[in-house]
Write a protein that holds these residues in place. Structure first.
Motif, mmCIF file in Angstrom:
data_model
loop_
_atom_site.group_PDB
_atom_site.id
_atom_site.type_symbol
_atom_site.label_atom_id
_atom_site.label_comp_id
_atom_site.label_asym_id
_atom_site.label_seq_id
_atom_site.Cartn_x
_atom_site.Cartn_y
_atom_site.Cartn_z
ATOM 1 N N ALA A 115 1.074 -0.983 -0.248
ATOM 2 C CA ALA A 115 -0.259 0.228 -0.082
ATOM 3 C C ALA A 115 0.596 1.208 0.006
ATOM 4 O O ALA A 115 1.550 1.199 0.926
ATOM 5 C CB ALA A 115 -1.166 -0.050 0.891
ATOM 6 N N ALA A 116 0.852 1.985 -0.939
ATOM 7 C CA ALA A 116 1.226 3.749 -0.907
ATOM 8 C C ALA A 116 0.884 4.304 -0.973
ATOM 9 O O ALA A 116 -0.957 4.399 -1.623
ATOM 10 C CB ALA A 116 2.797 3.306 -1.975
ATOM 11 N N THR A 117 1.354 5.413 -1.832
ATOM 12 C CA THR A 117 0.283 6.646 -2.851
ATOM 13 C C THR A 117 0.529 6.540 -4.409
ATOM 14 O O THR A 117 1.419 6.053 -3.790
ATOM 15 C CB THR A 117 0.136 7.778 -1.864
ATOM 16 O OG1 THR A 117 1.319 8.402 -1.642
ATOM 17 C CG2 THR A 117 -0.759 8.678 -1.236
ATOM 18 N N ALA A 118 0.158 7.640 -4.844
ATOM 19 C CA ALA A 118 0.181 6.790 -6.159
ATOM 20 C C ALA A 118 -0.349 8.344 -6.879
ATOM 21 O O ALA A 118 -1.567 8.969 -6.683
ATOM 22 C CB ALA A 118 -0.022 5.773 -7.137
ATOM 23 N N VAL A 119 0.065 9.009 -7.791
ATOM 24 C CA VAL A 119 -0.448 10.161 -8.692
ATOM 25 C C VAL A 119 -0.230 9.854 -10.386
ATOM 26 O O VAL A 119 0.418 9.064 -10.530
ATOM 27 C CB VAL A 119 0.341 11.410 -9.149
ATOM 28 C CG1 VAL A 119 0.283 12.009 -7.279
ATOM 29 C CG2 VAL A 119 1.939 11.076 -9.124
ATOM 30 N N VAL A 154 -3.896 -4.323 -9.894
ATOM 31 C CA VAL A 154 -4.066 -3.035 -9.316
ATOM 32 C C VAL A 154 -5.010 -2.728 -8.468
ATOM 33 O O VAL A 154 -6.421 -2.921 -9.196
ATOM 34 C CB VAL A 154 -3.560 -1.664 -10.159
ATOM 35 C CG1 VAL A 154 -3.629 0.009 -9.871
ATOM 36 C CG2 VAL A 154 -2.259 -2.633 -10.444
ATOM 37 N N ASP A 155 -5.450 -1.479 -7.191
ATOM 38 C CA ASP A 155 -6.578 -1.381 -7.062
ATOM 39 C C ASP A 155 -6.657 -0.177 -6.213
ATOM 40 O O ASP A 155 -4.885 0.546 -5.399
ATOM 41 C CB ASP A 155 -7.399 -2.572 -6.433
ATOM 42 C CG ASP A 155 -8.417 -2.771 -6.207
ATOM 43 O OD1 ASP A 155 -9.521 -1.135 -6.291
ATOM 44 O OD2 ASP A 155 -9.114 -3.365 -5.600
ATOM 45 N N PHE A 156 -7.813 0.629 -5.530
ATOM 46 C CA PHE A 156 -7.283 1.706 -5.012
ATOM 47 C C PHE A 156 -8.210 1.501 -4.027
ATOM 48 O O PHE A 156 -9.866 1.187 -3.842
ATOM 49 C CB PHE A 156 -7.671 3.332 -5.671
ATOM 50 C CG PHE A 156 -6.554 2.874 -7.292
ATOM 51 C CD1 PHE A 156 -5.858 3.641 -6.593
ATOM 52 C CD2 PHE A 156 -6.474 2.535 -8.516
ATOM 53 C CE1 PHE A 156 -4.709 4.381 -7.696
ATOM 54 C CE2 PHE A 156 -6.059 2.689 -8.909
ATOM 55 C CZ PHE A 156 -5.061 3.783 -8.762
ATOM 56 N N LEU A 157 -7.653 2.291 -2.453
ATOM 57 C CA LEU A 157 -9.134 2.436 -1.677
ATOM 58 C C LEU A 157 -10.007 2.825 -1.856
ATOM 59 O O LEU A 157 -11.503 2.597 -1.160
ATOM 60 C CB LEU A 157 -8.232 3.060 -0.440
ATOM 61 C CG LEU A 157 -7.670 2.283 0.288
ATOM 62 C CD1 LEU A 157 -6.835 3.057 1.580
ATOM 63 C CD2 LEU A 157 -7.609 0.924 0.351
#
Length: 100
Positions: A30-34, A64-67
Protein backbone atom coordinates in the motif's frame (compact mmCIF):
# COMPACT_ATOMS: atom_id res chain seq x y z
CA UNK A 1 -7.17 -9.14 -4.11
CA UNK A 2 -9.84 -7.54 -6.25
CA UNK A 3 -8.39 -5.20 -8.84
CA UNK A 4 -9.32 -2.44 -11.23
CA UNK A 5 -6.33 -2.96 -13.50
CA UNK A 6 -3.08 -4.75 -14.17
CA UNK A 7 0.10 -2.80 -14.65
CA UNK A 8 3.75 -3.24 -15.46
CA UNK A 9 5.59 -1.81 -12.46
CA UNK A 10 9.25 -0.82 -12.52
CA UNK A 11 10.73 -0.29 -9.06
CA UNK A 12 13.47 2.33 -8.85
CA UNK A 13 16.77 1.24 -7.37
CA UNK A 14 18.18 2.98 -4.31
CA UNK A 15 20.67 4.73 -6.62
CA UNK A 16 17.74 6.11 -8.66
CA UNK A 17 16.11 7.45 -5.49
CA UNK A 18 13.88 4.44 -4.87
CA UNK A 19 13.45 2.23 -1.82
CA UNK A 20 16.69 1.49 0.01
CA UNK A 21 15.33 -1.95 0.97
CA UNK A 22 14.38 -2.76 -2.63
CA UNK A 23 10.94 -3.73 -3.96
CA UNK A 24 8.39 -4.61 -1.30
CA UNK A 25 7.99 -8.23 -0.29
CA UNK A 26 4.55 -8.03 1.35
CA UNK A 27 1.73 -9.85 -0.48
CA UNK A 28 -0.04 -6.53 -0.99
CA UNK A 29 1.83 -3.21 -0.92
CA UNK A 30 0.00 0.00 0.00
CA UNK A 31 1.26 3.45 -0.92
CA UNK A 32 0.07 6.58 -2.67
CA UNK A 33 0.14 7.25 -6.39
CA UNK A 34 -0.47 10.03 -8.84
CA UNK A 35 -1.55 9.68 -12.44
CA UNK A 36 0.56 11.23 -15.17
CA UNK A 37 -1.56 12.78 -17.90
CA UNK A 38 -0.10 14.75 -20.79
CA UNK A 39 3.34 14.52 -19.21
CA UNK A 40 2.10 16.23 -16.02
CA UNK A 41 1.29 14.79 -12.62
CA UNK A 42 -2.31 15.07 -11.52
CA UNK A 43 -2.75 16.94 -8.26
CA UNK A 44 -4.49 14.19 -6.31
CA UNK A 45 -2.56 11.52 -4.43
CA UNK A 46 -4.63 8.36 -4.25
CA UNK A 47 -4.09 5.38 -1.97
CA UNK A 48 -2.99 2.47 -4.18
CA UNK A 49 -2.73 -1.26 -3.55
CA UNK A 50 -0.31 -3.38 -5.60
CA UNK A 51 -0.18 -7.17 -5.61
CA UNK A 52 2.86 -8.68 -7.33
CA UNK A 53 1.78 -11.29 -9.88
CA UNK A 54 5.26 -12.14 -11.17
CA UNK A 55 8.23 -10.92 -13.10
CA UNK A 56 8.28 -9.79 -16.69
CA UNK A 57 11.20 -8.74 -18.86
CA UNK A 58 10.64 -5.03 -18.17
CA UNK A 59 9.46 -5.14 -14.55
CA UNK A 60 6.80 -6.76 -12.37
CA UNK A 61 3.23 -7.52 -13.34
CA UNK A 62 0.94 -6.23 -10.59
CA UNK A 63 -2.76 -6.24 -9.84
CA UNK A 64 -3.75 -2.64 -9.08
CA UNK A 65 -6.55 -1.37 -6.89
CA UNK A 66 -7.33 1.82 -4.98
CA UNK A 67 -8.96 2.52 -1.63
CA UNK A 68 -11.31 4.99 -3.31
CA UNK A 69 -11.97 3.23 -6.59
CA UNK A 70 -14.38 5.81 -7.99
CA UNK A 71 -11.67 8.52 -7.96
CA UNK A 72 -9.15 6.35 -9.82
CA UNK A 73 -11.41 4.56 -12.30
CA UNK A 74 -11.83 7.46 -14.77
CA UNK A 75 -8.03 7.73 -15.11
CA UNK A 76 -7.35 4.03 -15.64
CA UNK A 77 -6.78 3.54 -19.34
CA UNK A 78 -4.51 1.10 -21.14
CA UNK A 79 -1.17 2.83 -21.58
CA UNK A 80 -1.86 5.20 -18.68
CA UNK A 81 1.00 6.00 -16.33
CA UNK A 82 1.21 6.27 -12.56
CA UNK A 83 3.94 7.29 -10.17
CA UNK A 84 4.04 5.20 -6.99
CA UNK A 85 5.05 7.38 -4.05
CA UNK A 86 6.34 6.98 -0.51
CA UNK A 87 5.83 10.45 0.89
CA UNK A 88 7.29 12.89 -1.65
CA UNK A 89 9.59 10.25 -3.17
CA UNK A 90 8.76 8.36 -6.39
CA UNK A 91 9.68 4.72 -5.75
CA UNK A 92 8.18 3.12 -8.87
CA UNK A 93 6.52 3.84 -12.18
CA UNK A 94 3.58 1.85 -13.49
CA UNK A 95 2.04 1.54 -16.96
CA UNK A 96 -1.50 0.18 -17.17
CA UNK A 97 -1.68 -2.84 -19.49
CA UNK A 98 -5.27 -3.91 -18.70
CA UNK A 99 -8.14 -1.88 -17.26
CA UNK A 100 -11.42 -3.36 -16.12
Amino acid sequence: MRCLARALVRWKSAEEGGRVSGPPTAPVYAATAVFVEGGQRTADHLSILLQDLGGLEDGRLCAVDFLVRELAAPHLVVGGELLVMEGPKVVATARVIEAR
